[in-house]
Design a protein around this motif. Sequence first.
Motif, PDB file in Angstrom:
ATOM      1  N   GLU A  58       0.837  -1.200   0.000  1.00 36.88           N
ATOM      2  CA  GLU A  58       0.000   0.000   0.000  1.00 36.88           C
ATOM      3  C   GLU A  58       0.872   1.251   0.000  1.00 36.88           C
ATOM      4  O   GLU A  58       1.995   1.240   0.523  1.00 36.88           O
TER       5      GLU A  58
ATOM      6  N   ARG B  66      -5.101   9.944  -2.161  1.00 35.71           N
ATOM      7  CA  ARG B  66      -5.271   8.797  -3.055  1.00 35.71           C
ATOM      8  C   ARG B  66      -4.410   7.660  -2.529  1.00 35.71           C
ATOM      9  O   ARG B  66      -3.196   7.799  -2.393  1.00 35.71           O
TER      10      ARG B  66
ATOM     11  N   SER C  35      -3.026   3.718  -3.025  1.00 34.84           N
ATOM     12  CA  SER C  35      -2.750   2.707  -4.041  1.00 34.84           C
ATOM     13  C   SER C  35      -2.361   1.409  -3.356  1.00 34.84           C
ATOM     14  O   SER C  35      -1.783   1.418  -2.263  1.00 34.84           O
TER      15      SER C  35
ATOM     16  N   THR D 161      -3.679  -3.897  -9.400  1.00 30.21           N
ATOM     17  CA  THR D 161      -3.564  -2.704  -8.565  1.00 30.21           C
ATOM     18  C   THR D 161      -4.942  -2.096  -8.346  1.00 30.21           C
ATOM     19  O   THR D 161      -5.763  -2.068  -9.267  1.00 30.21           O
TER      20      THR D 161
ATOM     21  N   TYR E 115      -6.985   1.342  -6.511  1.00 26.42           N
ATOM     22  CA  TYR E 115      -6.810   2.722  -6.063  1.00 26.42           C
ATOM     23  C   TYR E 115      -8.055   3.165  -5.293  1.00 26.42           C
ATOM     24  O   TYR E 115      -9.166   2.708  -5.561  1.00 26.42           O
TER      25      TYR E 115
ATOM     26  N   ARG F  87      -9.609   6.890  -4.274  1.00 27.32           N
ATOM     27  CA  ARG F  87      -9.589   8.341  -4.245  1.00 27.32           C
ATOM     28  C   ARG F  87     -10.539   8.789  -3.149  1.00 27.32           C
ATOM     29  O   ARG F  87     -11.722   8.470  -3.161  1.00 27.32           O
TER      30      ARG F  87
ATOM     31  N   CYS G  55      -5.506  -2.753   2.609  1.00 30.55           N
ATOM     32  CA  CYS G  55      -5.829  -3.256   1.286  1.00 30.55           C
ATOM     33  C   CYS G  55      -6.109  -4.754   1.375  1.00 30.55           C
ATOM     34  O   CYS G  55      -5.472  -5.463   2.161  1.00 30.55           O
TER      35      CYS G  55
END
Length: 123
Positions: free
Chosen positions: A6, A19, A21, A77, A79, A81, A95
Amino acid sequence: QVQLVESGGGLVQAGGSLRLSCAASGSIFSINAMGWYRQAPGKQRELVALITSGGSTNYGDSVRGRFTISRDNANNTVYLRMNSLKPEDTAVYYCTALRLRVRVRDYREKDYWGQGTQVTVSS
């Protein structure tokens, strides 16, 4: 070995944006869903957002309309936001990769979790 890494957490003022990821690496054939959960001190871990390989999304009630999840299937991956952040969004964000299969002829599925990234929203 599968790993979830992460990035993107940090400190932000209320009303700001961040943001996150998360990249999954290792031996991966398929991942049913990827997404984020969070846990604040003294509270249970709660759903933030999930997205399936087909693009279907599910959001927690407290973030719906403010957060947007997206996914790059080719690179495993995901994401997140986060807009209009509130102090109550402060938590460790984890995650997850759900129902992951490591190879085409192995039908076993397993859930994987990242180490977590801290998001702090100041008032």
